[in-house]
Design a protein around this motif. Structure first.
Motif, PDB file in Angstrom:
ATOM      1  N   ALA A 169       0.881  -1.233  -0.102  1.00 28.37           N
ATOM      2  CA  ALA A 169      -0.142  -0.092   0.070  1.00 28.37           C
ATOM      3  C   ALA A 169       0.612   1.041  -0.213  1.00 28.37           C
ATOM      4  CB  ALA A 169      -0.891  -0.013   0.839  1.00 28.37           C
ATOM      5  N   ALA A 170       2.013   1.290   0.797  1.00 29.65           N
ATOM      6  CA  ALA A 170       2.935   2.531   0.424  1.00 29.65           C
ATOM      7  C   ALA A 170       3.508   2.381  -0.581  1.00 29.65           C
ATOM      8  CB  ALA A 170       3.842   1.896   1.820  1.00 29.65           C
ATOM      9  N   PHE A 171       3.968   1.690  -1.344  1.00 30.07           N
ATOM     10  CA  PHE A 171       4.509   1.519  -2.003  1.00 30.07           C
ATOM     11  C   PHE A 171       3.727   2.477  -3.689  1.00 30.07           C
ATOM     12  CE2 PHE A 171       8.277  -1.296  -1.602  1.00 30.07           C
ATOM     13  CZ  PHE A 171       9.118  -0.080  -2.008  1.00 30.07           C
ATOM     14  N   GLU A 172       2.534   2.132  -3.354  1.00 26.13           N
ATOM     15  CA  GLU A 172       0.803   1.730  -4.316  1.00 26.13           C
ATOM     16  C   GLU A 172       1.310   3.799  -4.074  1.00 26.13           C
ATOM     17  OE1 GLU A 172      -0.680   0.872  -6.521  1.00 26.13           O
ATOM     18  OE2 GLU A 172      -0.511  -1.159  -6.438  1.00 26.13           O
ATOM     19  N   ALA A 173       1.105   4.305  -2.990  1.00 28.09           N
ATOM     20  CA  ALA A 173       1.031   6.043  -2.604  1.00 28.09           C
ATOM     21  C   ALA A 173       2.107   6.031  -2.951  1.00 28.09           C
ATOM     22  CB  ALA A 173       0.736   5.785  -0.773  1.00 28.09           C
ATOM     23  N   ALA A 174       2.843   5.549  -3.184  1.00 29.14           N
ATOM     24  CA  ALA A 174       4.577   6.991  -3.594  1.00 29.14           C
ATOM     25  C   ALA A 174       4.715   6.632  -5.000  1.00 29.14           C
ATOM     26  CB  ALA A 174       5.618   5.906  -2.816  1.00 29.14           C
ATOM     27  N   ALA A 175       3.905   5.633  -5.053  1.00 28.73           N
ATOM     28  CA  ALA A 175       4.407   5.937  -7.124  1.00 28.73           C
ATOM     29  C   ALA A 175       2.731   7.086  -7.497  1.00 28.73           C
ATOM     30  CB  ALA A 175       3.649   4.114  -7.457  1.00 28.73           C
ATOM     31  N   ASP A 176       1.908   7.467  -6.493  1.00 31.77           N
ATOM     32  CA  ASP A 176       0.888   7.782  -7.125  1.00 31.77           C
ATOM     33  C   ASP A 176       1.066   9.228  -6.743  1.00 31.77           C
ATOM     34  OD1 ASP A 176      -0.127   6.469  -8.246  1.00 31.77           O
ATOM     35  OD2 ASP A 176      -1.840   6.305  -6.625  1.00 31.77           O
ATOM     36  N   ARG A 177       2.051   9.729  -5.733  1.00 28.20           N
ATOM     37  CA  ARG A 177       2.896  10.669  -5.244  1.00 28.20           C
ATOM     38  C   ARG A 177       4.422  10.647  -6.026  1.00 28.20           C
ATOM     39  NH1 ARG A 177       0.683  12.773  -0.320  1.00 28.20           N
ATOM     40  NH2 ARG A 177       3.076  13.398   0.590  1.00 28.20           N
ATOM     41  N   GLU A 178       5.575  11.308  -4.828  1.00 24.43           N
ATOM     42  CA  GLU A 178       6.916  11.707  -5.075  1.00 24.43           C
ATOM     43  C   GLU A 178       7.925  10.387  -5.345  1.00 24.43           C
ATOM     44  OE1 GLU A 178       7.815  15.165  -3.349  1.00 24.43           O
ATOM     45  OE2 GLU A 178       6.027  16.339  -3.054  1.00 24.43           O
TER      46      GLU A 178
END
Length: 358
Positions: A169-178
């Motif tokens: 979930a954290a990697f998915e968020a990072a891919a969508d952010r910066e």
């Protein structure tokens, strides 16, 4: 469609903030054509003091039929923290597999950080905290109680499933952010659980080559959240470390009264829970000065989550409207502010101003 929400105001400032904030949430939802049905449950520490239980037998089954849960606060000066947490909050997280806790930390325009040299927007990161196991697993016990050789054992539990879910979930968020992720452990001292965590971060990270990964020991991470909070984008951490780091994140971005959170079942089989993380604040309970913005932001996250879960664009838009109203208010130097933000306004005044902005 109707979104069926369980409302648990809880303890301390929770009930008074919820009583004032829910009409605003309902108003915004209705303006977007979103039907919210709240069912309120008066569970919490007052009930414990009267009956010996934070909630009635079978309370988890009662919550299971709802689409989501909005929680106010848990905690009371006369009830030990481990009793209140294990009697309500932690069973909800574990029973409904809310293994991913998402806590954003944003320095909003118009809010002063206690750190020198940071302006609105300079700090903007989100912590993904493993939420159902780790150091908060209820594994252990006490032996020889009351004797000089009494011993207490508390064991942390890390499963591949639980760790991988929050890391992914954290990697998915990072891919969508910066595209930047920081994994926080204590691998130098905890020779089994934390290297296991590190291995899973490397395995999952191989699927996200566009995301850069930094690994920090928790003490260094705590230091850097004060020294260079603008360097963080997405942080992933175990239950205990994530709990501590998110409180630091709330403080460096202005106030615990601005900190929302989402406790999410990533499989979508159970209701997820949304809560402000300011706690019950018994020292100001009943004074009418509690900051309601963390509750409003948590409700915004709830609406956004429901919108995404069922494809309800109107619910997502309602969540965006609530979030935007908070941003507008904080950026307005003439707007009312509660004492935690340096003002002298009460809860009701802040919410009345928000109503004028939606």
């Amino acid at each position: 469609m109707t979104h069926d929400i369980a409302l648990v105001p809880g303890d301390g400032i929770g009930p008074e903030v919820m009583a004032d904030a829910i009409p605003l949430v309902e108003r915004v939802a209705a303006a977007h054509g979103v039907d919210l049905a709240f069912t309120e449950y008066d569970w919490g520490s007052e009930r414990y003091l009267e009956t010996g239980a934070m909630a009635p037998e079978g309370f988890l089954g009662m919550l299971a039929d709802h689409d989501a849960i909005l929680l106010g606060a848990v905690g009371h000066p006369e009830v030990p923290d481990h009793v209140s947490l294990h009697g309500l909050l932690l069973p909800i997280r574990k029973r409904f597999d809310q293994s991913v806790c998402r806590r954003p930390s944003i320095l909003f325009d118009g809010v002063e950080s206690p750190l020198r040299g940071y302006d609105g927007g300079d700090i903007d990161f989100v912590v993904y905290r493993e939420n159902t196991e780790g150091e908060y697993a209820d594994v252990g016990g006490r032996e020889h109680v009351g004797h000089a050789h009494e011993v207490a054992v508390q064991s942390a539990v890390f499963t591949r499933r639980g760790t991988e879910r929050v890391v992914r979930a954290a990697f998915e968020a990072a891919a969508d952010r910066e595209g930047r992720l920081t994994s926080v452990t204590k691998s130098n001292a905890q020779a089994h659980s934390m290297p296991f965590w590190d291995e899973i971060v490397r395995e999952v990270g191989a699927e996200y080559p566009e995301v850069s990964v930094e690994s920090l020991l928790v003490d260094a991470a705590a230091m850097d959240l004060v020294r260079r909070p603008d360097a963080f984008d997405v942080i992933v951490a175990s239950n205990l470390f994530g709990d501590v780091l998110t409180d630091i994140g709330a403080e460096v971005t202005g106030s615990m009264g601005l900190a929302p959170s989402a406790n999410v079942d990533p499989g979508g089989e159970h209701p997820s829970m949304f809560e402000p993380v300011h706690g019950s604040a018994p020292d100001i309970a009943g004074d009418g000065v509690a900051n309601p913005l963390a509750t409003v932001l948590s409700a915004s996250m709830l609406l956004a989550h429901r919108g995404e879960a069922v494809g309800d664009a109107d619910a997502s838009a309602a969540g965006e409207t609530l979030w935007g109203a908070v941003e507008d208010q904080l950026a307005d130097s003439s707007a009312p502010r509660t004492p935690d933000l340096g003002g002298d306004a009460g809860t009701a005044s802040v919410l009345a101003d928000l109503r004028d902005r939606v």
